[in-house]
Scaffold this motif. Structure first.
Motif, PDB file in Angstrom:
ATOM      1  N   ALA A  97      29.310  28.580  27.007  1.00  0.00           N
ATOM      2  CA  ALA A  97      30.751  28.765  27.216  1.00  0.00           C
ATOM      3  C   ALA A  97      31.031  30.008  28.045  1.00  0.00           C
ATOM      4  O   ALA A  97      32.161  30.205  28.504  1.00  0.00           O
ATOM      5  N   ASP A  98      30.026  30.841  28.225  1.00  0.00           N
ATOM      6  CA  ASP A  98      30.167  32.088  28.982  1.00  0.00           C
ATOM      7  C   ASP A  98      30.045  31.782  30.463  1.00  0.00           C
ATOM      8  O   ASP A  98      29.089  32.164  31.134  1.00  0.00           O
ATOM      9  N   VAL A  99      31.035  31.051  30.979  1.00  0.00           N
ATOM     10  CA  VAL A  99      30.995  30.636  32.374  1.00  0.00           C
ATOM     11  C   VAL A  99      31.257  31.832  33.270  1.00  0.00           C
ATOM     12  O   VAL A  99      32.051  32.705  32.953  1.00  0.00           O
ATOM     13  N   PRO A 315      45.856  16.665  24.822  1.00  0.00           N
ATOM     14  CA  PRO A 315      46.557  17.744  25.534  1.00  0.00           C
ATOM     15  C   PRO A 315      45.622  18.609  26.361  1.00  0.00           C
ATOM     16  O   PRO A 315      46.020  19.128  27.399  1.00  0.00           O
ATOM     17  N   ILE A 316      44.395  18.808  25.894  1.00  0.00           N
ATOM     18  CA  ILE A 316      43.372  19.495  26.686  1.00  0.00           C
ATOM     19  C   ILE A 316      42.516  18.411  27.314  1.00  0.00           C
ATOM     20  O   ILE A 316      41.811  17.680  26.621  1.00  0.00           O
ATOM     21  N   GLY A 317      42.594  18.292  28.634  1.00  0.00           N
ATOM     22  CA  GLY A 317      41.858  17.231  29.302  1.00  0.00           C
ATOM     23  C   GLY A 317      40.457  17.616  29.697  1.00  0.00           C
ATOM     24  O   GLY A 317      39.558  16.767  29.737  1.00  0.00           O
ATOM     25  N   MET A 318      40.248  18.896  30.024  1.00  0.00           N
ATOM     26  CA  MET A 318      38.939  19.336  30.503  1.00  0.00           C
ATOM     27  C   MET A 318      38.751  20.808  30.210  1.00  0.00           C
ATOM     28  O   MET A 318      39.707  21.578  30.245  1.00  0.00           O
ATOM     29  N   TYR A 319      37.528  21.222  29.887  1.00  0.00           N
ATOM     30  CA  TYR A 319      37.207  22.640  29.773  1.00  0.00           C
ATOM     31  C   TYR A 319      35.810  22.871  30.345  1.00  0.00           C
ATOM     32  O   TYR A 319      35.004  21.941  30.463  1.00  0.00           O
ATOM     33  N   PRO A 320      35.505  24.114  30.740  1.00  0.00           N
ATOM     34  CA  PRO A 320      34.274  24.365  31.475  1.00  0.00           C
ATOM     35  C   PRO A 320      33.091  24.763  30.597  1.00  0.00           C
ATOM     36  O   PRO A 320      33.247  25.336  29.523  1.00  0.00           O
ATOM     37  N   ARG A 321      31.917  24.448  31.079  1.00  0.00           N
ATOM     38  CA  ARG A 321      30.651  24.966  30.571  1.00  0.00           C
ATOM     39  C   ARG A 321      29.747  25.240  31.775  1.00  0.00           C
ATOM     40  O   ARG A 321      30.038  24.824  32.889  1.00  0.00           O
ATOM     41  N   GLN A 322      28.629  25.910  31.528  1.00  0.00           N
ATOM     42  CA  GLN A 322      27.682  26.221  32.596  1.00  0.00           C
ATOM     43  C   GLN A 322      26.266  26.102  32.059  1.00  0.00           C
ATOM     44  O   GLN A 322      25.984  26.572  30.944  1.00  0.00           O
TER      45      GLN A 322
END
Length: 432
Positions: A97-99, A315-322
């Motif tokens: 989650a630390d993108v 309501p949240i469609g997308m979130y980032p990861r790396q």
């Protein structure tokens, strides 16, 4: 969206969906060399404008043609299938989650590194500070009364607007969500309009994948104002603690920057998502009058309405990861440092996972875990508060006050967004 493992609805490792006919199970991590697998396909037909208008046709095509794909239009690998999205959430070591880098819009928007962008043990350390405030027992004993008072206040505002002019987002959903958040955070003398403006600015900044400079100006203004408020509140709560989230963060001994980042994180998700859940539930029921009638005679169905709406209209469609290392995901190779978009708005409609047609809103759907509130250690900490404030109080009281409430089809309804998606205008009417 803040997060916790305290109310985790699903376990890790991933429970695999049944393979389709002729499909073999994917190799487990550590048993294969990623270099032996093909790289992710490049998809050049995804249009951000179409995603903002209606993302679901694009999601469906991606799930069927390239569920793990490089999408130049958003400068990310988009992951759109349920199994792979869940796998990412269950493996912090591989998918952090630390993108970092230029795609870390949340870090720029909030001016700090909130818990949502940390992995354990740092994530767990900060998360544990707010868990007691948001657990079901505290929600029931302290916050339910507050949520009810706020809902009744703005039901009067909606009534005053009248059935010919009422707009649910403006007159009810947004101010209820705003005041609930003001109270949960313990921010005295903050106006609901200021809270709404801050939240919208942080949401826009977090989703500013196209680097719009005007969005950054509004975001920086909101950040300056919240920081000034916290400069006064942090020393106050250090001496006068209460049940609020800000007090809990201050009392934990976290450094000021961490307190401020997590307060702004809560402003980002703590208003926008409940606000959209209120309007989404009404919109869904208005389009399915048979299900609305069932709920009107059986109040025990409200939790099912809340849960199905969260799945169907996330309501949240997308979130980032790396990625932290080369890995095989969904049968394709991803390099270390790959920027990933975990598209839960698509995963929650994955035909290969859900038993009935997931494009259909159905409160009688066989229960299966969905990803609307995240999963694993990053499950939304506000999950129980949202269920109470929205699913048990705000929307049921709305229909109790206005039994014939429905969308006013003579006026325009507007949707916007895909990273965060919701109704910006929902005109409603009812019989006097």
């Amino acid at each position: 969206m803040t997060d916790t493992a305290a109310t985790r609805p699903m376990s890790c490792p991933v429970t695999h969906a049944p393979a389709s006919a002729g499909e073999s199970a994917l190799p487990q991590r550590g048993t294969v060399d990623p270099a032996e697998f093909p790289g992710a396909p490049e998809v050049d037909w995804v249009a951000p404008g179409e995603l903002a208008t209606d993302p679901y046709p694009t999601y469906r095509r991606l799930r069927h043609e390239a569920p793990v794909a490089w999408v130049p239009a958003v400068n990310k690998y988009l992951v759109t299938s349920y199994h792979e999205c869940h796998e990412i959430e269950c493996d912090q070591q591989t998918y952090t989650a630390d993108v970092g880098g230029s795609g870390a819009t949340m870090l720029r928007a909030l001016g700090g590194h909130p818990m949502l962008r940390k992995d354990d043990p740092d994530h767990a350390s900060e998360r544990s500070t707010i868990n007691p405030t948001l657990r079901p027992k505290m929600v029931k004993s302290v916050w339910s009364e507050v949520f009810t008072r706020n809902a009744r206040t703005y039901l009067d505002v909606l009534a005053d607007a009248g059935p010919g002019a009422a707009e649910l987002n403006r007159d009810y959903a947004a101010p209820v969500a705003s005041q609930n958040l003001i109270d949960l955070l313990g921010l005295p003398d903050v106006d609901v309009e200021d809270m709404r403006r801050w939240s919208h600015a942080f949401i826009a900044g977090t989703g500013n994948l196209l680097d719009d400079p005007d969005i950054w100006v509004r975001c920086e203004q909101a950040r300056t104002e919240v920081d000034a408020l916290l400069d006064a509140l942090i020393p106050f709560y250090d001496k006068h603690p209460n049940e609020s989230m800000t007090s809990a963060l201050v009392g934990s001994g976290l450094p000021r920057q961490a307190v401020a980042a997590n307060v702004k994180l809560t402003i980002t998700g703590g208003m926008n998502e409940p606000q959209h859940m209120i309007t989404n539930m009404v919109w869904a029921l208005s389009r399915h009058p048979d299900q609305q009638r069932r709920v009107s005679v059986d109040r025990s169905l409200w939790p099912a309405v809340f849960d199905e709406t969260a799945r169907w209209l996330s309501p949240i469609g997308m979130y980032p990861r790396q990625t932290t290392r080369p890995v095989v995901l969904g049968g394709v190779r991803l390099p270390a440092g790959a920027a990933i978009g975990v598209v839960v708005g698509s995963a929650n409609r994955d035909e290969r996972y859900f038993d009935a047609d997931p494009a259909v809103f159905d409160i009688s759907r066989p229960r299966r875990p969905h990803l609307a509130f995240g999963s694993g250690v990053h499950l939304c900490a506000g999950h129980w508060a949202a269920k109470s404030a929205v699913g048990e109080i705000a929307v049921p009281l709305l229909y109790e006050r206005f039994p014939t409430l429905r969308v006013d089809t003579t006026r325009e309804t507007r949707w916007d967004g895909w990273v965060f998606r919701g109704l910006t205008d929902l005109p409603v009417t009812w019989n006097n």
